[in-house]
Design an enzyme around this catalytic site. Sequence first.
Site, mmCIF file in Angstrom:
data_model
loop_
_atom_site.group_PDB
_atom_site.id
_atom_site.type_symbol
_atom_site.label_atom_id
_atom_site.label_comp_id
_atom_site.label_asym_id
_atom_site.label_seq_id
_atom_site.Cartn_x
_atom_site.Cartn_y
_atom_site.Cartn_z
ATOM 1 N N HIS A 57 -3.464 -5.869 3.592
ATOM 2 C CA HIS A 57 -4.864 -5.503 3.393
ATOM 3 C C HIS A 57 -4.946 -4.207 2.606
ATOM 4 O O HIS A 57 -3.923 -3.579 2.324
ATOM 5 C CB HIS A 57 -5.626 -5.421 4.717
ATOM 6 C CG HIS A 57 -5.192 -4.332 5.629
ATOM 7 N ND1 HIS A 57 -3.975 -4.327 6.273
ATOM 8 C CD2 HIS A 57 -5.828 -3.193 6.043
ATOM 9 C CE1 HIS A 57 -3.868 -3.255 7.028
ATOM 10 N NE2 HIS A 57 -4.975 -2.541 6.897
ATOM 11 N N HIS A 59 -6.139 -1.040 2.985
ATOM 12 C CA HIS A 59 -6.224 0.340 3.438
ATOM 13 C C HIS A 59 -5.134 1.213 2.809
ATOM 14 O O HIS A 59 -4.014 0.745 2.579
ATOM 15 C CB HIS A 59 -6.158 0.399 4.957
ATOM 16 C CG HIS A 59 -7.439 -0.041 5.611
ATOM 17 N ND1 HIS A 59 -7.516 -0.395 6.939
ATOM 18 C CD2 HIS A 59 -8.697 -0.181 5.113
ATOM 19 C CE1 HIS A 59 -8.776 -0.734 7.230
ATOM 20 N NE2 HIS A 59 -9.498 -0.607 6.134
ATOM 21 N N ASP A 61 -3.040 3.510 3.699
ATOM 22 C CA ASP A 61 -1.719 3.673 4.297
ATOM 23 C C ASP A 61 -0.872 2.412 4.199
ATOM 24 O O ASP A 61 0.284 2.393 4.626
ATOM 25 C CB ASP A 61 -1.831 4.132 5.759
ATOM 26 C CG ASP A 61 -2.551 3.137 6.647
ATOM 27 O OD1 ASP A 61 -3.580 2.579 6.212
ATOM 28 O OD2 ASP A 61 -2.099 2.907 7.788
ATOM 29 N N HIS A 62 -1.429 1.363 3.594
ATOM 30 C CA HIS A 62 -0.686 0.122 3.370
ATOM 31 C C HIS A 62 -0.376 -0.120 1.892
ATOM 32 O O HIS A 62 0.517 -0.896 1.573
ATOM 33 C CB HIS A 62 -1.468 -1.076 3.927
ATOM 34 C CG HIS A 62 -1.586 -1.044 5.415
ATOM 35 N ND1 HIS A 62 -0.888 -1.890 6.254
ATOM 36 C CD2 HIS A 62 -2.298 -0.239 6.234
ATOM 37 C CE1 HIS A 62 -1.176 -1.610 7.509
ATOM 38 N NE2 HIS A 62 -2.037 -0.612 7.524
ATOM 39 N N HIS A 115 -10.115 -6.900 11.120
ATOM 40 C CA HIS A 115 -9.857 -5.493 10.784
ATOM 41 C C HIS A 115 -10.450 -5.194 9.408
ATOM 42 O O HIS A 115 -11.187 -4.226 9.225
ATOM 43 C CB HIS A 115 -8.355 -5.242 10.810
ATOM 44 C CG HIS A 115 -7.949 -3.834 10.527
ATOM 45 N ND1 HIS A 115 -8.260 -2.784 11.366
ATOM 46 C CD2 HIS A 115 -7.237 -3.299 9.495
ATOM 47 C CE1 HIS A 115 -7.760 -1.662 10.863
ATOM 48 N NE2 HIS A 115 -7.143 -1.948 9.718
ATOM 49 N N ASP A 134 -2.481 -4.794 10.530
ATOM 50 C CA ASP A 134 -3.257 -4.116 11.565
ATOM 51 C C ASP A 134 -4.146 -5.075 12.359
ATOM 52 O O ASP A 134 -5.186 -4.661 12.880
ATOM 53 C CB ASP A 134 -4.148 -3.037 10.925
ATOM 54 C CG ASP A 134 -3.363 -1.835 10.443
ATOM 55 O OD1 ASP A 134 -2.144 -1.788 10.654
ATOM 56 O OD2 ASP A 134 -3.978 -0.943 9.825
ATOM 57 N N HIS A 172 1.875 -0.176 13.065
ATOM 58 C CA HIS A 172 1.724 1.147 13.682
ATOM 59 C C HIS A 172 2.404 1.240 15.045
ATOM 60 O O HIS A 172 2.423 0.274 15.821
ATOM 61 C CB HIS A 172 0.242 1.480 13.855
ATOM 62 C CG HIS A 172 -0.470 1.713 12.564
ATOM 63 N ND1 HIS A 172 -0.407 2.902 11.875
ATOM 64 C CD2 HIS A 172 -1.267 0.898 11.829
ATOM 65 C CE1 HIS A 172 -1.129 2.809 10.774
ATOM 66 N NE2 HIS A 172 -1.665 1.606 10.729
#
Length: 262
Positions: A57, A59, A61-62, A115, A134, A172
């Site tokens: 996805h 975001h 941090d990905h 999410h 996530d 995570h």
Amino acid sequence: MSTATIQVHALPAFSDNYLWTLTRGQDAVVVDPGDGAVVQAFLDARQLRLRAILITHHHPDHIGGLSLLRERWEVPVYGPAAEAARIKLLTQTLEDGAGLDVLGERYEVLALPGHTLGHIAYYSAQGRRLFCGDTLFSAGCGRLFEGTPQQMHASLSRLGALPGDTAVYCTHEYTQSNLRFALAVEPDNAALQARNAEVARLREAGQPSLPSRIDAECQFNPFLRSAVPAVRAAATAQAGEALDDEVAVFAALRRWKDVFRG
């Protein structure tokens, strides 16, 4: 393709991310490289060749390491078609049910809205591995930033129906905080108590709590247990109102978790 077996490595990044990297011989594939420098250091240290990048996805941090890695490696970047506008470096867009080869192992794409609306996971029936970003965490699930409770409940139910011995590689290290919440929901759950003790030992030793397994998560993850009477009772007590179905129970649990400070 190398006859070596596939290995999966947890590369720690930021405060609690794992950049899961699969290797087979000298070939590597990385999932959700939020930090390209961490991945490149791993590749350099082992003299590995990056063969592909998988994204779940959009975001930051990905996907934050995509630019650095693509400067060094001209490899395909697979990711959700529904989020292509937000992930500029995708080269291969994927829909639900698509298949792809990852180091000689077949993976199926699972659409998991909740999410984010376009969130996907990568599942190998052959290798019994699930890279779920996530959506599903050990003893928890992702926040509903874009999707509805109905969507997230359906996505989690889909994952909960996978073969029990499937290894769950989420992104995570949230397990201990998730377990504190799960124990507030089901304090008498023996499987949950055992998992809590196991994770405490792992984290004290500096080891990841992941991967988990689907069959284990179904025993103690409250977000996969909306049909269980004890979970429903706890959610009802917290919500202060009758909860008519599993989606309502899930929604109440997610709202509770969002404010939980246990």
